[in-house]
Design a protein around this motif. Structure first.
Motif, PDB file in Angstrom:
ATOM      1  N   LYS A 159     -23.441 -13.993  21.427  1.00 52.25           N
ATOM      2  CA  LYS A 159     -24.231 -14.351  21.683  1.00 52.25           C
ATOM      3  C   LYS A 159     -24.284 -15.742  23.238  1.00 52.25           C
ATOM      4  O   LYS A 159     -24.937 -15.496  24.301  1.00 52.25           O
ATOM      5  CB  LYS A 159     -25.756 -15.715  21.475  1.00 52.25           C
ATOM      6  N   VAL A 160     -23.259 -16.131  23.129  1.00 50.46           N
ATOM      7  CA  VAL A 160     -22.922 -17.609  24.629  1.00 50.46           C
ATOM      8  C   VAL A 160     -22.632 -16.532  25.221  1.00 50.46           C
ATOM      9  O   VAL A 160     -22.562 -17.230  27.016  1.00 50.46           O
ATOM     10  CB  VAL A 160     -22.089 -18.717  23.679  1.00 50.46           C
ATOM     11  N   SER A 161     -21.105 -15.697  24.526  1.00 53.23           N
ATOM     12  CA  SER A 161     -21.028 -14.748  25.837  1.00 53.23           C
ATOM     13  C   SER A 161     -21.881 -14.010  27.599  1.00 53.23           C
ATOM     14  O   SER A 161     -21.003 -14.150  28.146  1.00 53.23           O
ATOM     15  CB  SER A 161     -19.743 -14.217  25.501  1.00 53.23           C
ATOM     16  N   ARG A 162     -22.643 -13.815  26.155  1.00 53.62           N
ATOM     17  CA  ARG A 162     -23.950 -12.979  26.889  1.00 53.62           C
ATOM     18  C   ARG A 162     -24.957 -13.596  28.120  1.00 53.62           C
ATOM     19  O   ARG A 162     -25.055 -13.362  29.158  1.00 53.62           O
ATOM     20  CB  ARG A 162     -24.574 -12.674  26.601  1.00 53.62           C
ATOM     21  N   LYS A 163     -24.716 -14.678  27.643  1.00 55.61           N
ATOM     22  CA  LYS A 163     -25.118 -15.634  28.816  1.00 55.61           C
ATOM     23  C   LYS A 163     -24.180 -16.842  29.633  1.00 55.61           C
ATOM     24  O   LYS A 163     -24.516 -17.720  30.381  1.00 55.61           O
ATOM     25  CB  LYS A 163     -25.834 -17.033  27.980  1.00 55.61           C
ATOM     26  N   GLY A 164     -23.124 -15.848  30.070  1.00 51.73           N
ATOM     27  CA  GLY A 164     -21.797 -16.568  30.650  1.00 51.73           C
ATOM     28  C   GLY A 164     -21.532 -17.766  30.335  1.00 51.73           C
ATOM     29  O   GLY A 164     -20.221 -18.173  31.682  1.00 51.73           O
ATOM     30  N   GLY A 165     -21.373 -17.704  28.914  1.00 54.91           N
ATOM     31  CA  GLY A 165     -20.273 -18.824  28.528  1.00 54.91           C
ATOM     32  C   GLY A 165     -20.991 -20.482  27.967  1.00 54.91           C
ATOM     33  O   GLY A 165     -22.417 -20.181  27.966  1.00 54.91           O
ATOM     34  N   GLY A 166     -20.389 -20.954  27.380  1.00 54.44           N
ATOM     35  CA  GLY A 166     -20.132 -21.945  26.605  1.00 54.44           C
ATOM     36  C   GLY A 166     -20.390 -22.561  25.501  1.00 54.44           C
ATOM     37  O   GLY A 166     -18.760 -22.805  25.477  1.00 54.44           O
ATOM     38  N   LYS A 167     -20.834 -23.382  24.640  1.00 54.26           N
ATOM     39  CA  LYS A 167     -19.890 -23.889  23.841  1.00 54.26           C
ATOM     40  C   LYS A 167     -20.527 -23.478  22.101  1.00 54.26           C
ATOM     41  O   LYS A 167     -22.040 -23.530  22.132  1.00 54.26           O
ATOM     42  CB  LYS A 167     -20.022 -25.673  23.614  1.00 54.26           C
ATOM     43  N   VAL A 168     -19.523 -23.268  21.770  1.00 57.48           N
ATOM     44  CA  VAL A 168     -19.661 -22.498  19.521  1.00 57.48           C
ATOM     45  C   VAL A 168     -19.406 -23.766  19.108  1.00 57.48           C
ATOM     46  O   VAL A 168     -17.815 -24.216  19.009  1.00 57.48           O
ATOM     47  CB  VAL A 168     -18.767 -21.539  19.781  1.00 57.48           C
ATOM     48  N   ILE A 169     -20.955 -24.503  18.034  1.00 48.50           N
ATOM     49  CA  ILE A 169     -20.180 -25.266  17.452  1.00 48.50           C
ATOM     50  C   ILE A 169     -19.708 -25.051  16.372  1.00 48.50           C
ATOM     51  O   ILE A 169     -21.070 -24.432  15.342  1.00 48.50           O
ATOM     52  CB  ILE A 169     -21.232 -26.973  17.564  1.00 48.50           C
ATOM     53  N   ILE A 170     -18.742 -25.436  15.371  1.00 43.12           N
ATOM     54  CA  ILE A 170     -18.069 -25.523  14.374  1.00 43.12           C
ATOM     55  C   ILE A 170     -18.316 -26.482  13.218  1.00 43.12           C
ATOM     56  O   ILE A 170     -17.770 -27.721  13.606  1.00 43.12           O
ATOM     57  CB  ILE A 170     -17.485 -25.315  13.987  1.00 43.12           C
ATOM     58  N   PRO A 171     -19.853 -27.454  13.026  1.00 40.81           N
ATOM     59  CA  PRO A 171     -19.717 -28.317  12.535  1.00 40.81           C
ATOM     60  C   PRO A 171     -18.907 -28.693  11.192  1.00 40.81           C
ATOM     61  O   PRO A 171     -18.357 -27.827  10.686  1.00 40.81           O
ATOM     62  CB  PRO A 171     -20.998 -28.602  11.749  1.00 40.81           C
ATOM     63  N   ARG A 172     -18.557 -30.292  10.765  1.00 44.41           N
ATOM     64  CA  ARG A 172     -17.584 -30.528   9.598  1.00 44.41           C
ATOM     65  C   ARG A 172     -17.965 -29.856   8.264  1.00 44.41           C
ATOM     66  O   ARG A 172     -19.248 -29.932   8.511  1.00 44.41           O
ATOM     67  CB  ARG A 172     -17.850 -32.060   9.877  1.00 44.41           C
ATOM     68  N   GLY A 173     -16.820 -28.820   8.080  1.00 42.05           N
ATOM     69  CA  GLY A 173     -17.477 -28.819   6.116  1.00 42.05           C
ATOM     70  C   GLY A 173     -16.122 -27.701   6.431  1.00 42.05           C
ATOM     71  O   GLY A 173     -15.023 -27.111   6.592  1.00 42.05           O
ATOM     72  N   LEU A 174     -16.290 -27.019   5.369  1.00 42.69           N
ATOM     73  CA  LEU A 174     -15.325 -26.214   4.594  1.00 42.69           C
ATOM     74  C   LEU A 174     -15.519 -24.776   5.318  1.00 42.69           C
ATOM     75  O   LEU A 174     -16.577 -23.916   4.882  1.00 42.69           O
ATOM     76  CB  LEU A 174     -15.297 -25.416   3.593  1.00 42.69           C
ATOM     77  N   TRP A 175     -14.904 -24.027   6.183  1.00 43.16           N
ATOM     78  CA  TRP A 175     -15.703 -22.497   6.531  1.00 43.16           C
ATOM     79  C   TRP A 175     -15.183 -21.423   6.302  1.00 43.16           C
ATOM     80  O   TRP A 175     -13.573 -21.864   6.582  1.00 43.16           O
ATOM     81  CB  TRP A 175     -16.207 -22.632   8.280  1.00 43.16           C
ATOM     82  N   LEU A 176     -15.277 -20.742   4.981  1.00 43.28           N
ATOM     83  CA  LEU A 176     -14.344 -19.242   4.890  1.00 43.28           C
ATOM     84  C   LEU A 176     -14.735 -18.221   6.548  1.00 43.28           C
ATOM     85  O   LEU A 176     -16.272 -17.878   6.534  1.00 43.28           O
ATOM     86  CB  LEU A 176     -14.606 -19.040   3.797  1.00 43.28           C
ATOM     87  N   THR A 177     -13.786 -17.866   6.922  1.00 41.22           N
ATOM     88  CA  THR A 177     -13.557 -16.476   7.364  1.00 41.22           C
ATOM     89  C   THR A 177     -12.628 -15.894   7.786  1.00 41.22           C
ATOM     90  O   THR A 177     -11.183 -16.288   7.573  1.00 41.22           O
ATOM     91  CB  THR A 177     -14.106 -18.300   9.130  1.00 41.22           C
TER      92      THR A 177
END
Length: 110
Positions: free
Chosen positions: A79-97
């Motif tokens: 989504k951010v890339s389609r808008k030409g760039g920006g910031k993706v926030i990954i908040p504090r936590g335990l994120w499985l990816t």
């Protein structure tokens, strides 16, 4: 050429001495095939990242350490890339990816 034996130091000294010419200058190695010579002066400009910001939580990511969040993170980046760039926030936590593919002009804040 006379070498003093100080373990590995003598080998390093031999390499340095063999790389120097009579004037005391170091001869840089010639570029090998497929490599380009780097110009002596160049400038690096900082990328301009837009203020477009999204959080992976908005895409369904769950911080429980058990939910696979790869799709949510990929959707946020897309989504951010389609808008030409920006910031993706990954908040504090335990994120499985799984593997994440980054794109240009994206700033990931973890």
């Amino acid at each position: 050429m006379r070498l003093l034996n100080f373990g590995n130091t003598s080998l390093i000294l031999a390499v340095i001495l063999s790389a120097c010419n009579q004037a005391g200058n170091v001869n840089p190695p010639a570029p090998s095939r497929g490599q380009q010579k780097v110009p002596e002066t160049f400038s690096i400009s900082e990328p301009q990242i837009s203020d477009n910001t999204v959080s992976i939580i908005d895409f369904g990511a769950v911080s429980d350490g058990q939910t696979l969040n790869t799709k949510a993170i990929a959707d946020a980046i897309d989504k951010v890339s389609r808008k030409g760039g920006g910031k993706v926030i990954i908040p504090r936590g335990l994120w499985l990816t799984g593997p994440i593919i980054l794109k240009s002009n994206i700033n990931i804040h973890i």
